[in-house]
Design an enzyme around this catalytic site. Structure first.
Site, PDB file in Angstrom:
ATOM      1  N   LYS A   1      -2.676  37.752   9.000  1.00 12.65           N
ATOM      2  CA  LYS A   1      -3.198  37.381   7.662  1.00 12.65           C
ATOM      3  C   LYS A   1      -2.035  37.250   6.674  1.00 12.65           C
ATOM      4  O   LYS A   1      -1.992  36.327   5.864  1.00 12.65           O
ATOM      5  CB  LYS A   1      -4.201  38.425   7.164  1.00 12.65           C
ATOM      6  CG  LYS A   1      -5.486  38.478   7.959  1.00 12.65           C
ATOM      7  CD  LYS A   1      -6.315  37.225   7.737  1.00 12.65           C
ATOM      8  CE  LYS A   1      -7.501  37.133   8.653  1.00 12.65           C
ATOM      9  NZ  LYS A   1      -8.145  35.826   8.677  1.00 12.65           N
TER      10      LYS A   1
ATOM     11  N   SER B   1      -7.291  39.220   3.640  1.00 13.82           N
ATOM     12  CA  SER B   1      -7.828  40.576   3.736  1.00 13.82           C
ATOM     13  C   SER B   1      -7.032  41.529   2.860  1.00 13.82           C
ATOM     14  O   SER B   1      -5.819  41.338   2.650  1.00 13.82           O
ATOM     15  CB  SER B   1      -7.723  41.008   5.197  1.00 13.82           C
ATOM     16  OG  SER B   1      -7.879  42.401   5.305  1.00 13.82           O
TER      17      SER B   1
ATOM     18  N   TYR C   1      -3.390  42.126  13.748  1.00 17.55           N
ATOM     19  CA  TYR C   1      -4.391  41.296  13.064  1.00 17.55           C
ATOM     20  C   TYR C   1      -3.992  41.114  11.594  1.00 17.55           C
ATOM     21  O   TYR C   1      -3.921  39.989  11.081  1.00 17.55           O
ATOM     22  CB  TYR C   1      -5.776  41.956  13.171  1.00 17.55           C
ATOM     23  CG  TYR C   1      -6.746  41.465  12.126  1.00 17.55           C
ATOM     24  CD1 TYR C   1      -7.315  40.200  12.227  1.00 17.55           C
ATOM     25  CD2 TYR C   1      -7.062  42.248  11.012  1.00 17.55           C
ATOM     26  CE1 TYR C   1      -8.184  39.738  11.241  1.00 17.55           C
ATOM     27  CE2 TYR C   1      -7.923  41.793  10.036  1.00 17.55           C
ATOM     28  CZ  TYR C   1      -8.483  40.536  10.150  1.00 17.55           C
ATOM     29  OH  TYR C   1      -9.319  40.084   9.178  1.00 17.55           O
TER      30      TYR C   1
END
Ligand code: NAD
Ligand code: UFG
Length: 340
Positions: free
Chosen positions: A154, A125, A150
């Protein structure tokens, strides 16, 4: 043609990628625990392509299921979408995110290693970039500490995969840094179907359009942007799906670990999205300005030159397609895959 394992293939981006893989003539095996999706997306992918795929309902953290899968299917490469993605929830239940996104990836790559499969495309991302970088963001810019757990998962997985490829040159890994995926397959048969109240702009907006929500809240109109609202790089999900096929072709031929931005390179504001949605689709979107959302940056858009030059990928769809296709999906499926 290759046999591709797609983890999280029943989800939003995964199901669109399955359609593109099947259309290109690949064999597709999906593993998904359906924690945030419906198997209906896969049967619709089969209907759209008139091809069959293999579906295993299972969890990527289950080594036995993975070993069995790799024994039954002679997999050439893996596209790894499976993971949790709710930013707010990741702040409340961090361990769930560490376990699923980081633990799940470790379990998957261990199983790949046991099976002798070393080609991997990973869903990363734009959130991995350090917030001090000015857009357009390019892959040589430093990564930073994402503002939420979150994003942290990543970044950790990216770093882990880089170290893995550095230690063993059998690995060939693509880190695809997605910007903001929106839109749906032209048919309107598959699309984004979030559980509960959508966190993201586009599903919230289409739910307002279809009458499930009263009005759109625009988070902040005092950013340092042309109209004061946040600027992002929206990318059509079919273009994003095709980037996986391009990355796969590239990684089937080369070694190492490398990151590519997947965005259009155009920065569009929230207000522009709302106004253009009304114009393109002829529906009214009531809205109000509310305070900024914590953790949001003013502007984030991609420099996509590396993906275009190296992957032979090129986005095909513009903003009007993204808005029309998002609406077409929502209009045809007001309750998502839940048809009742
Ligand atoms: P999604 O939730 O629709 O798809 C993820 C799929 O993974 C779901 O079908 C879910 O059931 C499955 N899954 C989750 N944990 C699993 C597990 N342990 N075992 C097996 N299956 C599991 O999300 P999406 O939007 O399609 O995103 C796909 C990937 O892309 C995710 O890794 C996400 O973090 C990443 N990503 C998404 C965006 C975005 O804005 N949508 C942006 C950047 C990166
Ligand atoms: N927004 C609103 N109202 C809403 C929802 C969003 O005004 O109801 C605004 C946000 O403030 C932001 C823009 O719309 O300016 C886009 O927000 P999204 O939540 O759709 O997307 P983000 O850019 O915040 O997040 C996305 C992905 C994350 C990823 C992040 C950074 O959803 O997975 O990009 O790459 F981590």
């Amino acid at each position: 043609m290759a046999k591709i394992l797609v983890t999280g293939g029943a989800g939003y981006i995964g199901s669109h990628t399955c359609v593109e893989l099947l259309t290109a003539g690949h064999d597709v095996v999906v593993i998904d625990n359906l924690s945030n999706s419906s198997a209906a997306s896969l049967s619709r992918a089969e209907q759209l392509t008139q091809k069959k795929l293999s579906f295993i309902e299972g969890d990527i953290r289950d080594a036995t299921v993975l070993d069995q899968l790799f024994q039954e299917h002679s997999i050439d490469a893996v596209i790894h979408f499976a993971g949790l993605k709710a930013v707010g929830e990741s702040q409340q239940i961090p361990l769930r995110y560490f376990d699923n996104n980081i633990g799940g990836t470790i379990c998957l790559i261990r199983a790949m290693q046991r099976a002798g499969v070393f080609k991997l495309v990973f869903s990363s991302s734009a959130t991995v970039y350090d917030e001090s970088n000015a857009s357009p963001l390019n892959e040589d810019m430093p990564t930073g500490m994402p503002s939420n757990n979150y994003g942290y998962t990543k970044l950790i997985v990216e770093q882990m995969l880089e170290k893995l490829a550095a230690a063993d040159d059998q690995w060939s890994i693509a880190l695809l840094r997605y910007f903001n995926p929106v839109g749906a397959h032209k048919s309107g048969r598959i699309g984004e179907d979030p559980n509960g109240i959508p966190n993201n702009l586009m599903p919230y907006l289409t739910q307002v359009a279809v009458g499930r929500r009263q009005k759109l809240s625009i988070f902040g109109n005092d950013y340092d942007t042309p109209d004061g609202t946040g600027v992002r790089d929206y990318i059509h999900v079919v273009d994003l799906a095709n980037a996986h096929l391009c990355a796969l072709n590239h990684r089937l031929k080369t070694q190492g670990c490398r990151a590519w931005n997947i965005g259009t390179g155009n920065g569009i504001s929230v207000k522009q999205i709302r106004d253009n949605f009304e114009k393109v689709n002829g529906v009214e979107i009531p809205f109000e300005y509310v305070p900024r959302r914590e953790g949001d940056v003013a502007t984030s858009f991609a420099d996509n030159a590396r993906a275009i030059a190296e992957l032979g990928w090129q986005p095909q769809y513009g903003l009007a397609d993204m808005l029309a296709d998002s609406w077409n999906w929502q209009k045809q499926n007001p309750n998502g895959f839940n048809e009742s």
